[in-house]
Design a protein around this motif. Structure first.
Motif, PDB file in Angstrom:
ATOM      1  N   MET A 130      21.038 -60.017  25.492  1.00 53.69           N
ATOM      2  CA  MET A 130      20.354 -61.224  24.956  1.00 53.69           C
ATOM      3  C   MET A 130      20.114 -62.218  25.984  1.00 53.69           C
ATOM      4  N   PRO A 131      19.608 -62.058  26.841  1.00 53.21           N
ATOM      5  CA  PRO A 131      19.509 -63.038  27.989  1.00 53.21           C
ATOM      6  C   PRO A 131      19.179 -64.630  27.655  1.00 53.21           C
ATOM      7  N   ARG A 132      18.630 -64.626  26.519  1.00 57.40           N
ATOM      8  CA  ARG A 132      18.085 -66.044  26.169  1.00 57.40           C
ATOM      9  C   ARG A 132      19.000 -66.663  25.079  1.00 57.40           C
ATOM     10  N   VAL A 133      20.097 -66.035  24.720  1.00 54.65           N
ATOM     11  CA  VAL A 133      21.039 -66.657  23.471  1.00 54.65           C
ATOM     12  C   VAL A 133      21.458 -67.795  24.028  1.00 54.65           C
ATOM     13  N   GLU A 134      21.531 -68.822  23.061  1.00 53.66           N
ATOM     14  CA  GLU A 134      21.903 -70.180  23.263  1.00 53.66           C
ATOM     15  C   GLU A 134      23.208 -70.508  22.323  1.00 53.66           C
ATOM     16  N   PHE A 135      23.185 -69.954  21.169  1.00 49.96           N
ATOM     17  CA  PHE A 135      24.231 -70.153  20.017  1.00 49.96           C
ATOM     18  C   PHE A 135      24.592 -68.631  19.576  1.00 49.96           C
ATOM     19  N   VAL A 136      26.013 -68.657  19.395  1.00 54.33           N
ATOM     20  CA  VAL A 136      26.694 -67.555  18.954  1.00 54.33           C
ATOM     21  C   VAL A 136      27.708 -67.815  18.047  1.00 54.33           C
ATOM     22  N   ASN A 137      27.705 -67.140  16.602  1.00 57.50           N
ATOM     23  CA  ASN A 137      28.931 -67.495  15.824  1.00 57.50           C
ATOM     24  C   ASN A 137      29.695 -66.293  15.411  1.00 57.50           C
ATOM     25  N   LEU A 138      31.021 -66.285  15.788  1.00 57.54           N
ATOM     26  CA  LEU A 138      31.635 -64.992  15.787  1.00 57.54           C
ATOM     27  C   LEU A 138      32.849 -65.235  14.902  1.00 57.54           C
ATOM     28  N   SER A 139      32.828 -66.314  14.055  1.00 57.84           N
ATOM     29  CA  SER A 139      33.952 -66.590  13.158  1.00 57.84           C
ATOM     30  C   SER A 139      34.377 -65.380  12.372  1.00 57.84           C
ATOM     31  N   LEU A 140      35.671 -65.316  11.798  1.00 57.92           N
ATOM     32  CA  LEU A 140      36.282 -64.370  11.027  1.00 57.92           C
ATOM     33  C   LEU A 140      35.962 -63.030  11.521  1.00 57.92           C
ATOM     34  N   ASN A 141      35.973 -62.716  12.898  1.00 49.45           N
ATOM     35  CA  ASN A 141      36.008 -61.510  13.595  1.00 49.45           C
ATOM     36  C   ASN A 141      37.525 -61.513  13.907  1.00 49.45           C
ATOM     37  N   ARG A 142      37.975 -60.091  14.384  1.00 45.24           N
ATOM     38  CA  ARG A 142      39.254 -60.163  14.816  1.00 45.24           C
ATOM     39  C   ARG A 142      39.366 -60.121  16.046  1.00 45.24           C
ATOM     40  N   LEU A 143      39.176 -61.124  16.769  1.00 43.41           N
ATOM     41  CA  LEU A 143      39.048 -61.247  18.305  1.00 43.41           C
ATOM     42  C   LEU A 143      40.255 -62.072  18.993  1.00 43.41           C
ATOM     43  N   GLY A 144      41.533 -61.620  18.555  1.00 44.72           N
ATOM     44  CA  GLY A 144      42.539 -62.546  18.947  1.00 44.72           C
ATOM     45  C   GLY A 144      43.276 -61.873  20.298  1.00 44.72           C
ATOM     46  N   GLY A 145      42.952 -60.840  20.537  1.00 42.06           N
ATOM     47  CA  GLY A 145      43.442 -59.914  21.744  1.00 42.06           C
ATOM     48  C   GLY A 145      42.889 -60.663  23.082  1.00 42.06           C
ATOM     49  N   PRO A 146      43.495 -60.052  24.233  1.00 41.84           N
ATOM     50  CA  PRO A 146      43.239 -60.865  25.490  1.00 41.84           C
ATOM     51  C   PRO A 146      41.714 -60.098  25.864  1.00 41.84           C
ATOM     52  N   ILE A 147      41.193 -60.903  26.848  1.00 43.22           N
ATOM     53  CA  ILE A 147      39.993 -60.870  27.162  1.00 43.22           C
ATOM     54  C   ILE A 147      40.012 -60.062  28.677  1.00 43.22           C
TER      55      ILE A 147
END
Length: 490
Positions: free
Chosen positions: A99-116
């Motif tokens: 999605m090369p044009r994306v400007e806004f992303v909402n990832l709330s309430l996903n289990r993304l607490g792990g390391p990146i």
């Protein structure tokens, strides 16, 4: 059996969720050539999704086929993937890379607490707003994302159970660090949980604790930060935010148990040091020179000194300070409290979401502030009092004018040829007066009519029948010397 069914349940990929919602690439229905049917033409399936793509609560856990995603999502500018099953940041980056044009992303309430764990190039050059509420993402993950998002302007990190801000742009943040022989924890291998950090103003921090605070580069692009509902209680941690985002304009700290705006003060240690005799106490606003909006509602602040600290923020215009323990200690109405706040905060234009503070309201508040402290001992008067006296002068107290009607008046009651003067309570109702007159004139209240005569308007106005039983006597503007005529109903 239930566990077996759960284990084989397949979560949809983002691509599958797209096809289900928008009918992308739908297969043509097979027709039975032996039947004669009439079909209404159907619009062809979309070749790409809309610029605003909302796929929240769709149980998405993976990206899907890369080529199809790239072809169908190339126009997406806003992506809402809140409340899905994403757990792996590789999948998130896989989605965003198509999605090369994306400007806004909402990832709330996903289990993304792990390391990146990422490898370049994975920089997103257009993403300006990122929402990560209730993802439990650790600060080290936040630091990684900041390096990948050069144009990020708005960041939401609410409800992530933070107690400290574990990234900073400096090594020395005002706390004294214990030497290695003062702690039993090796800072290179320390795995102390973040919740064990208990350093507070004036205390030493162990080397193991200091090792948890990672130094990073400031991000000049972020202008809005939301930290609502985290368990951060010390302003020293918020100062880290100011150093990380030096151009911050809006900071939302609602429902954070911050107990004071006083930053760390290690002046005592410095004064006792042989190498320095000057205090370097940090001001509360030092790292927030561009901040125009601050929300501190439901903080644990109970001192007017912190209001005075807010007044020194150089650019602050919009402020929310609702539901503080301080207000429970104030013996004043809500309107009086607003006046006290306006007078102490000369730069604030909007307070607690109300209307813009105009010049008339501000001057009234400042004059009321002066009068509020007139009866207080001089030692209790804040510095702002003397500043306002220099502007408005030392005002006289307001005259206490009681506009309530005189409670008891002398009225002449006339019935037929008989007149008698009696004292009446003007807060009584008409029906109550009739009841009390029964034993005087010998008429039941139900057979009685009353007419009010104003002594000054007798010739101009005449009689006014008092026909509303529950109307109080003072509403007729009754005064001593007036007359009430009693008549019998026929």
């Amino acid at each position: 059996m239930t566990m077996l069914l759960r284990s084989v349940t397949k979560m949809p990929t983002l691509l599958e969720a797209l096809e289900e919602k928008y009918g992308l690439g739908a297969q043509k229905a097979k027709l039975d050539e032996t039947l004669v049917s009439i079909f209404v033409p159907k619009l062809p399936p979309r070749l790409s999704v809309p610029e605003l793509l909302i796929l929240n609560d769709c149980n998405i856990d993976k990206a899907g086929e890369p080529e199809d995603l790239r072809r169908k999502c190339c126009t997406v500018k806003e992506l809402d993937l809140a409340q899905n099953k994403l757990e792996n940041w590789d999948e998130v980056f896989g989605i965003l890379s198509h999605m090369p044009r994306v400007e806004f992303v909402n990832l709330s309430l996903n289990r993304l607490g792990g390391p990146i764990e990422i490898s370049p190039p994975c920089k997103m050059d257009r993403l300006r707003s990122l929402v990560l509420n209730n993802t439990k993402l650790e600060w080290y993950g936040v630091e990684t994302l900041l390096r990948l998002l050069p144009v990020l302007e708005e960041l939401h990190l609410s409800l992530n159970e933070y107690t400290h801000v574990l990234i900073d742009t400096i090594v020395d943040d005002g706390y004294e660090t214990e030497t290695a022989d003062e702690t039993s924890c090796d800072e290179t291998t320390c795995q102390c949980p973040h919740e064990q950090i208990q350093s507070s103003r004036g205390q030493k921090r162990s080397a193991s604790e200091s090792s948890l605070y990672k130094k990073t580069e400031a991000h000049p692009g972020v202008k809005k930060l939301h930290l609502t509902g985290n368990r951060i209680s010390e302003w020293s941690e918020i100062c880290r935010v100011g150093r990380l985002f030096p151009n911050l304009e809006a900071l939302v700290l609602a429902d954070c148990p911050i107990d004071s705006l006083c930053p760390p003060d290690n002046s005592e240690e410095e004064q006792s040091s042989s190498t320095s005799s000057q205090s370097t106490k940090t001001e509360s606003h030092e790292h927030f020179k561009n901040l125009t909006l601050l929300n501190l509602s439901n903080a644990k602040i109970d001192s007017w000194d912190d209001i005075d600290r807010l007044a020194r923020f150089p650019a602050l215009k919009h402020l929310r300070v609702q539901c503080w323990p301080l207000w429970d200690k104030c013996d004043s109405t809500e309107h009086e409290r607003r006046q006290l706040l306006i007078a102490r905060l000369p730069k604030i234009n909007i307070l607690n979401g109300g209307d813009v503070i105009g010049s008339v309201e501000r001057e009234d508040a400042e004059r009321s502030f002066i009068r509020y402290y007139l009866d207080k001992p001089e030692s209790d008067r804040p510095e702002r009092y003397f500043e306002l006296v220099a502007v408005h002068g030392k005002l006289d107290p307001l005259v206490n004018i009681d506009l309530r009607p005189e409670r008891r008046v002398k009225i002449t009651f006339t019935y037929g040829e008989t007149s008698e003067e009696r004292t009446v309570d003007v807060y009584r109702t008409v029906v109550d007066l009739k009841t009390r007159l029964e034993r005087i004139v010998g008429l039941p209240a139900s057979k009685m009519r009353l007419f009010y005569v104003d002594q000054d308007l007798r010739d101009l106005q005449g009689l006014e029948e008092m026909k509303y039983p529950h109307k109080r006597l003072y509403s007729y503007n009754i005064r001593s010397g007036d007359e009430i005529i009693i008549d019998q109903k026929h």
